[in-house]
Scaffold this motif. Structure first.
Motif, mmCIF file in Angstrom:
data_model
loop_
_atom_site.group_PDB
_atom_site.id
_atom_site.type_symbol
_atom_site.label_atom_id
_atom_site.label_comp_id
_atom_site.label_asym_id
_atom_site.label_seq_id
_atom_site.Cartn_x
_atom_site.Cartn_y
_atom_site.Cartn_z
ATOM 1 N N HIS A 1 0.670 -1.115 0.047
ATOM 2 C CA HIS A 1 -0.148 -0.132 0.060
ATOM 3 C C HIS A 1 0.758 1.364 0.010
ATOM 4 O O HIS A 1 1.023 2.039 1.057
ATOM 5 C CB HIS A 1 -0.913 0.118 1.291
ATOM 6 C CG HIS A 1 -1.893 -1.156 1.343
ATOM 7 N ND1 HIS A 1 -1.385 -2.419 2.232
ATOM 8 C CD2 HIS A 1 -3.001 -1.654 0.793
ATOM 9 C CE1 HIS A 1 -2.463 -3.340 2.025
ATOM 10 N NE2 HIS A 1 -3.224 -2.935 1.403
ATOM 11 N N GLU B 1 2.364 5.161 -0.920
ATOM 12 C CA GLU B 1 1.855 6.358 -1.057
ATOM 13 C C GLU B 1 2.908 7.180 -1.480
ATOM 14 O O GLU B 1 3.894 7.240 -0.939
ATOM 15 C CB GLU B 1 1.191 6.874 0.095
ATOM 16 C CG GLU B 1 -0.110 5.881 0.401
ATOM 17 C CD GLU B 1 -1.047 6.541 1.754
ATOM 18 O OE1 GLU B 1 -2.103 6.938 1.367
ATOM 19 O OE2 GLU B 1 -0.312 6.293 2.920
ATOM 20 N N GLU C 1 -1.177 9.646 3.667
ATOM 21 C CA GLU C 1 -2.300 9.684 4.820
ATOM 22 C C GLU C 1 -2.531 8.367 5.447
ATOM 23 O O GLU C 1 -2.520 7.986 6.610
ATOM 24 C CB GLU C 1 -3.573 10.365 4.161
ATOM 25 C CG GLU C 1 -3.577 11.766 3.640
ATOM 26 C CD GLU C 1 -3.073 12.029 2.448
ATOM 27 O OE1 GLU C 1 -2.501 11.142 1.762
ATOM 28 O OE2 GLU C 1 -3.212 13.218 1.942
ATOM 29 N N LYS C 2 -2.760 7.232 4.492
ATOM 30 C CA LYS C 2 -3.080 6.067 5.079
ATOM 31 C C LYS C 2 -1.810 5.563 5.848
ATOM 32 O O LYS C 2 -1.932 4.711 6.947
ATOM 33 C CB LYS C 2 -3.741 5.047 4.152
ATOM 34 C CG LYS C 2 -4.999 5.648 3.318
ATOM 35 C CD LYS C 2 -5.503 4.520 2.351
ATOM 36 C CE LYS C 2 -6.776 5.019 1.828
ATOM 37 N NZ LYS C 2 -7.204 4.348 0.968
ATOM 38 N N GLN D 1 -1.421 6.969 9.261
ATOM 39 C CA GLN D 1 -2.627 6.668 10.097
ATOM 40 C C GLN D 1 -2.266 5.251 10.717
ATOM 41 O O GLN D 1 -2.516 4.843 11.909
ATOM 42 C CB GLN D 1 -3.991 6.490 9.477
ATOM 43 C CG GLN D 1 -5.179 6.327 10.443
ATOM 44 C CD GLN D 1 -5.339 7.411 11.606
ATOM 45 O OE1 GLN D 1 -4.993 8.601 11.405
ATOM 46 N NE2 GLN D 1 -5.645 6.890 12.651
ATOM 47 N N TYR D 2 -2.008 4.247 9.724
ATOM 48 C CA TYR D 2 -1.505 3.001 10.104
ATOM 49 C C TYR D 2 -0.283 3.051 11.161
ATOM 50 O O TYR D 2 -0.267 2.097 12.208
ATOM 51 C CB TYR D 2 -1.029 2.026 8.852
ATOM 52 C CG TYR D 2 -0.820 0.498 9.066
ATOM 53 C CD1 TYR D 2 -1.955 -0.316 8.947
ATOM 54 C CD2 TYR D 2 0.414 0.276 9.603
ATOM 55 C CE1 TYR D 2 -1.544 -1.594 9.195
ATOM 56 C CE2 TYR D 2 0.785 -1.167 9.649
ATOM 57 C CZ TYR D 2 -0.372 -2.181 9.700
ATOM 58 O OH TYR D 2 -0.040 -3.501 9.831
#
Length: 391
Positions: free
Chosen positions: A27, A29, A35-36, A39-40
């Motif tokens: 995943h 970015e 962003e993700k 957050q993770y």
């Protein structure tokens, strides 16, 4: 802390660190869009307990571990961003985001720092001082995330900072340290050569921008070979040359782009004027015009001798002499240098290449990957170095 006890804790987290790395790899970015990922990271750190968490910027995370005894403040940094590359690897955790890939090892850096944080939070009562974990965005894209995080105050009160890079050109089982200059200042230049377009069969009615620009490219190399001291470290590379639309048209302009790499501050400042002198002279000689733009990038990474010695001693004590590799500087760039403006710092390499597993592709390649056994070595180095530096 005893080495054996720490080694056991690191070994116990190995599979979890690998799983985190694979999640980030799957995943990815891009810079300033993590962003993700952020957050993770935040939620994972939250699950450890014993940490004060904050979001210095929209896509970064800082975690503070306050030890039970007073002492110094150590910051450890990992970068989290990926690159605009279409992945060609076929393993099951390959990128799910089209055109985006972790092709430089930042997925592993983030996973290693999570593993380090998990182990150290469980040892809070043993820690003197504070460990500050910096999960940084946007290392790959100037002006970079490090400068933003520094401006947000993540280095306030920090006494020393360390970081590491998984390094595919170095074989698994090696840890590389360098005293003094480690990585260069990466600057960027943009040149437009403006001639007069026309029919390729009638070149005398044109000012051939390609012919002029080709001379510009060739003569720019004289700056390194004839205008600077051969003992100075300087690289000047033209990496883009864009012109033309078809076979029978001489284009009116050419766009040139490239990079300059250096360590010495005075040499670095002198390069733009030397370049523009070359561009101006050649274009004027042929009746062409030019535009010249030069952008200064990250500062060079200059390692602190005392901290570098501590990392060297850590490697020798934990892994033995066969693991340590004393490295020469390289001309890559890194915004880790922003942290070094606020506190002494050192940056080291963890070997991640393995020819037997066909892990041979360079950084920023569509088939880049790492030997995941390197993650345990990175975590082990961070954990042991933390106690050495804070004690």
């Amino acid at each position: 802390m005893q080495t054996i006890a720490l080694d056991k804790l690191v070994e116990q987290t190995k599979e979890e660190v690998i799983a985190w790395r694979r999640h980030f790899h799957q995943h990815p970015e891009l810079s300033f869009h993590e962003e993700k990922t952020a957050q993770y990271v935040y939620e994972t750190l939250q699950s450890f307990g014993n940490l004060e968490l904050s979001r210095p910027t929209k896509t970064s995370v800082m975690a503070r571990l306050i030890g039970s005894q007073p002492g110094k403040v150590l910051a450890i940094r990992a970068d989290m961003d990926a690159l605009p590359i279409e992945e060609e690897n076929t393993f099951e955790f390959a990128s799910e985001n089209p055109g985006v890939m972790h092709a430089c090892g930042h997925d592993g850096h983030t996973a290693m720092l999570l593993g380090t944080a998990k182990i150290l939070t469980s040892l809070k009562d043993e820690i003197k001082g504070e460990v500050r974990f910096l999960f940084q965005h946007a290392e790959e894209l100037f002006p970079g995330g490090a400068e933003e995080m520094v401006q947000a105050g993540v280095m306030d009160g920090v006494d020393m900072v360390i970081g590491a890079h998984l390094w595919a050109p170095m074989k698994l089982g090696k840890v590389g340290v360098a005293y003094g200059p480690m990585m260069a200042a990466p600057d960027t230049f943009y040149i437009t050569v403006e001639g007069k377009g026309g029919h390729a069969a009638l070149p005398h009615d044109t000012i051939d921008s390609i012919a002029v620009a080709a001379q510009v490219v060739t003569n720019l190399q004289h700056i390194v070979s004839r205008n600077t001291d051969p003992l100075d470290n300087l690289v000047l590379s033209v990496t883009q040359f864009v012109a033309g639309t078809t076979h029978n048209v001489i284009p009116g302009s050419v766009e040139i782009c490239g990079t300059v790499r250096s360590f010495d501050a005075e040499l670095r400042k002198s390069v733009p004027a030397l370049m523009e002198r070359v561009v101006k002279g050649i274009t004027e000689a042929h009746g062409a015009q030019y535009k010249f733009k030069y952008e200064f990038g990250y500062r060079p990474v200059i390692n602190n001798d005392e901290l570098t010695k501590a990392i060297e001693e850590t490697v020798l004590e934990v892994f033995g002499e066969e693991t340590l590799e004393l490295m020469k500087p390289n001309m890559g760039g890194e915004d880790f240098s922003a942290y070094q403006q606020k506190a002494p710092g050192t940056y080291f390499y963890v070997g991640a290449g393995n020819k037997e597993k066909d892990i041979v592709y360079p950084h920023h390649h569509a088939r880049f990957t790492i030997d995941e056994n390197a993650l345990e070595i990175g975590v082990n180095t961070f954990v042991h170095a933390t106690f050495k530096l804070l004690d």
